[in-house]
Design a protein around this motif. Structure first.
Motif, short mmCIF file in Angstrom:
data_model
loop_
_atom_site.label_atom_id
_atom_site.label_comp_id
_atom_site.label_asym_id
_atom_site.label_seq_id
_atom_site.Cartn_x
_atom_site.Cartn_y
_atom_site.Cartn_z
N MET A 1 -11.57 -67.92 4.61
CA MET A 1 -10.77 -66.70 4.53
C MET A 1 -9.53 -66.74 5.42
SD MET A 1 -13.00 -63.98 6.79
CE MET A 1 -14.41 -64.10 5.70
N PHE A 2 -9.49 -67.68 6.37
CA PHE A 2 -8.34 -67.77 7.27
C PHE A 2 -7.46 -68.95 6.88
CE2 PHE A 2 -11.74 -65.70 9.70
CZ PHE A 2 -11.10 -64.52 10.05
N GLU A 3 -6.29 -69.03 7.51
CA GLU A 3 -5.27 -70.01 7.11
C GLU A 3 -5.50 -71.38 7.72
OE1 GLU A 3 -1.51 -68.42 8.07
OE2 GLU A 3 -1.61 -66.77 6.61
N THR A 4 -6.22 -71.48 8.83
CA THR A 4 -6.42 -72.76 9.49
C THR A 4 -7.91 -73.04 9.65
OG1 THR A 4 -6.31 -71.72 11.68
CG2 THR A 4 -4.24 -72.53 10.73
N ALA B 1 -9.31 -74.15 12.37
CA ALA B 1 -9.78 -73.69 13.67
C ALA B 1 -10.21 -72.23 13.61
CB ALA B 1 -8.67 -73.88 14.72
N GLN B 2 -9.48 -71.41 12.87
CA GLN B 2 -9.86 -70.00 12.74
C GLN B 2 -11.18 -69.84 11.98
OE1 GLN B 2 -6.23 -68.58 10.91
NE2 GLN B 2 -5.54 -67.65 12.83
N ASN B 3 -11.36 -70.63 10.91
CA ASN B 3 -12.60 -70.54 10.16
C ASN B 3 -13.79 -71.04 11.00
OD1 ASN B 3 -11.53 -69.52 7.67
ND2 ASN B 3 -10.69 -71.54 7.25
N LYS B 4 -13.58 -72.08 11.79
CA LYS B 4 -14.66 -72.57 12.65
C LYS B 4 -15.03 -71.54 13.70
CE LYS B 4 -15.84 -76.36 15.78
NZ LYS B 4 -15.38 -77.62 16.42
N ARG B 5 -14.02 -70.90 14.28
CA ARG B 5 -14.30 -69.88 15.29
C ARG B 5 -15.05 -68.69 14.66
NH1 ARG B 5 -12.17 -68.37 20.26
NH2 ARG B 5 -13.46 -66.66 21.04
N TYR B 6 -14.70 -68.34 13.45
CA TYR B 6 -15.39 -67.24 12.77
C TYR B 6 -16.87 -67.58 12.54
CZ TYR B 6 -16.90 -64.27 8.92
OH TYR B 6 -17.62 -63.42 8.11
N LEU B 7 -17.16 -68.81 12.09
CA LEU B 7 -18.55 -69.21 11.85
C LEU B 7 -19.34 -69.25 13.17
CD1 LEU B 7 -18.05 -72.03 9.19
CD2 LEU B 7 -18.89 -69.71 8.81
N GLY B 8 -18.70 -69.72 14.25
CA GLY B 8 -19.39 -69.73 15.54
C GLY B 8 -19.72 -68.33 16.03
N ALA C 1 -8.33 -77.10 1.68
CA ALA C 1 -8.16 -77.89 2.90
C ALA C 1 -8.55 -77.11 4.15
CB ALA C 1 -6.71 -78.38 3.02
N ASP C 2 -8.56 -75.78 4.09
CA ASP C 2 -8.88 -74.95 5.25
C ASP C 2 -10.36 -74.56 5.29
OD1 ASP C 2 -6.18 -75.02 5.81
OD2 ASP C 2 -5.77 -73.22 4.65
N LYS C 3 -11.14 -75.01 4.33
CA LYS C 3 -12.55 -74.62 4.28
C LYS C 3 -13.36 -75.38 5.32
CE LYS C 3 -16.43 -74.26 1.05
NZ LYS C 3 -16.88 -74.50 -0.33
N VAL C 4 -14.27 -74.66 5.98
CA VAL C 4 -15.16 -75.23 6.98
C VAL C 4 -16.59 -74.86 6.60
CG1 VAL C 4 -15.80 -75.34 9.42
CG2 VAL C 4 -13.39 -75.06 8.76
N VAL C 5 -17.49 -75.86 6.61
CA VAL C 5 -18.90 -75.66 6.25
C VAL C 5 -19.75 -75.87 7.51
CG1 VAL C 5 -20.81 -76.38 4.77
CG2 VAL C 5 -18.45 -76.46 3.91
N LEU C 6 -20.70 -74.97 7.75
CA LEU C 6 -21.58 -75.01 8.92
C LEU C 6 -23.03 -75.18 8.45
CD1 LEU C 6 -22.35 -74.58 11.91
CD2 LEU C 6 -22.30 -72.12 11.45
N GLU C 7 -23.74 -76.09 9.10
CA GLU C 7 -25.15 -76.32 8.81
C GLU C 7 -25.91 -76.41 10.14
OE1 GLU C 7 -25.45 -79.86 6.52
OE2 GLU C 7 -24.68 -78.96 4.67
N PHE C 8 -27.11 -75.88 10.15
CA PHE C 8 -27.98 -76.00 11.34
C PHE C 8 -29.41 -75.73 10.91
CE2 PHE C 8 -26.72 -71.56 11.12
CZ PHE C 8 -27.91 -70.87 11.39
N CYS C 9 -30.33 -76.30 11.69
CA CYS C 9 -31.77 -76.10 11.47
C CYS C 9 -32.25 -74.98 12.38
CB CYS C 9 -32.54 -77.39 11.76
SG CYS C 9 -32.17 -78.73 10.62
N THR C 10 -33.08 -74.14 11.83
CA THR C 10 -33.59 -73.03 12.63
C THR C 10 -34.53 -73.51 13.73
OG1 THR C 10 -35.39 -72.72 11.04
CG2 THR C 10 -33.36 -71.46 10.69
N ALA C 11 -35.16 -74.68 13.52
CA ALA C 11 -36.06 -75.20 14.54
C ALA C 11 -35.32 -75.69 15.77
CB ALA C 11 -36.92 -76.32 13.95
N ASP C 12 -34.04 -76.01 15.63
CA ASP C 12 -33.27 -76.50 16.78
C ASP C 12 -32.73 -75.37 17.65
OD1 ASP C 12 -33.71 -79.02 15.77
OD2 ASP C 12 -31.78 -79.12 14.71
#
Length: 324
Positions: A255-258, A260-267, A212-223
């Motif tokens: 790797m984090f408990e929430t 929001a923490q996982n999203k901040r780490y990916l950013g 439930a705490d997993k966050v997935v990030l996707e982006f295009c390199t052209a953007d």
């Protein structure tokens, strides 16, 4: 004087009790052979022979603090009288008549104790915990399950009823609570050009789940605002996370408990990659692109020339267009 006499009596008893009594035979309570006629005696290792009788000698140190205070308050004549009364009491308590009476009482008590049946300590048998008590802190309190009297349904039927209750609860939520969510609905607006990152979350409707705490990030390199050389360096830095067929970079964190923490780490990780890609000290031009991690899947399209026309559908097509 009565109080003094009582204290002298207790003092004499303390002095006379130092003489241990003669060990007496104890009647055994266990069975023996009938031909054995030897009286059973106790093998007392702590037995000591009686001390020889000594003449009484008044000792001030044998008195208790209360008697010492009273003795000090007496006159010399009263002290002599106090010592004489103590000698008389000692002579009385050490007389053969008194000793025989005490020995007779002790013998009677020992005989009564030997005649008493030994008490057997009954250890309660452990109670086998039933199905309803399994997993409880104290299974012995609940005890065994009551005997089935044929007045209830089976456990399988109870499971079916519980599943039916859950379905009805979900139906009530869908009928009464979910329509209220339409008030919170917002119109969809496509992301702007300055929002190239796409985050994906997973929810399990209030249930606890490890993912439930997993966050997935996707982006295009052209953007991303990068030059062709910086973009190529970024692709080399992300490695196997890059999909060359779709020009898509995919990363995840749990790797984090929430969330929001996982999203901040990916950013923060994307910011670090951008900073490294813009660093011109090392461009990795001598390292070729490696896409062996990706399996290119050919996309087959049906040729237009092979498509068969249907006259019936072609005749109905104008009518459908006019109805719309």
């Amino acid at each position: 004087m009565a109080a003094s006499f009582n204290r002298l009596a207790s003092l004499t008893r303390r002095r006379t009790c130092r003489i241990s009594s003669r060990p007496l035979p104890i009647v055994a309570t266990c069975p023996f052979r009938p031909i054995h006629s030897t009286p059973v005696r106790r093998d007392d290792e702590d037995y000591q022979p009686p001390l020889p009788r000594q003449d009484f000698k008044f000792d001030y140190n044998d008195l208790v603090p209360e008697d010492k205070a009273e003795y000090d308050s007496l006159s010399p004549e009263e002290k002599l009288e106090y010592q004489a009364d103590a000698a008389k009491m000692h002579a009385h308590m050490t007389s053969p008549e008194v000793e025989s009476e005490l020995n007779a009482e002790v013998s009677q008590l020992l005989y009564e104790m030997s005649q008493e049946a030994p008490r057997r300590i009954q250890i309660p048998k452990p109670i086998k915990p039933g199905l309803m008590a399994m997993g409880e802190d104290d299974e012995q309190v609940s005890g065994e399950d009551p005997e089935f009297q044929g007045d209830d349904i089976s456990s399988l039927a109870h499971g079916e009823l519980e599943q039916h209750r859950e379905i009805r609860e979900m139906a009530r939520i869908a009928a009464w609570e979910m329509p209220l969510l339409s008030k919170l609905a917002k119109p969809f607006t496509p992301p702007a050009l300055d929002q190239p990152l796409r985050f994906r979350y997973t929810t399990y409707m209030g249930e606890t789940h490890p993912a439930a705490d997993k966050v997935v990030l996707e982006f295009c390199t052209a953007d991303l605002p990068l030059t062709p050389a910086q973009r190529t360096k970024l692709i080399k830095l992300v490695g196997v996370r890059y999909n060359p067929q779709k020009d898509l970079v995919k990363m995840s964190s749990e790797m984090f408990e929430t969330q929001a923490q996982n999203k901040r780490y990916l950013g923060d990780l994307v910011d670090t990659l951008m900073a490294e890609a813009k660093d011109e000290k090392e461009t990795f031009q001598d390292i070729p692109l490696d896409f062996r991690h990706h399996k290119f899947k050919p996309r087959l399209e049906f040729p237009e020339a092979w498509k068969r026309s249907n006259p019936k559908h072609e005749a109905q097509q104008p009518a459908r267009l006019s109805s719309n």
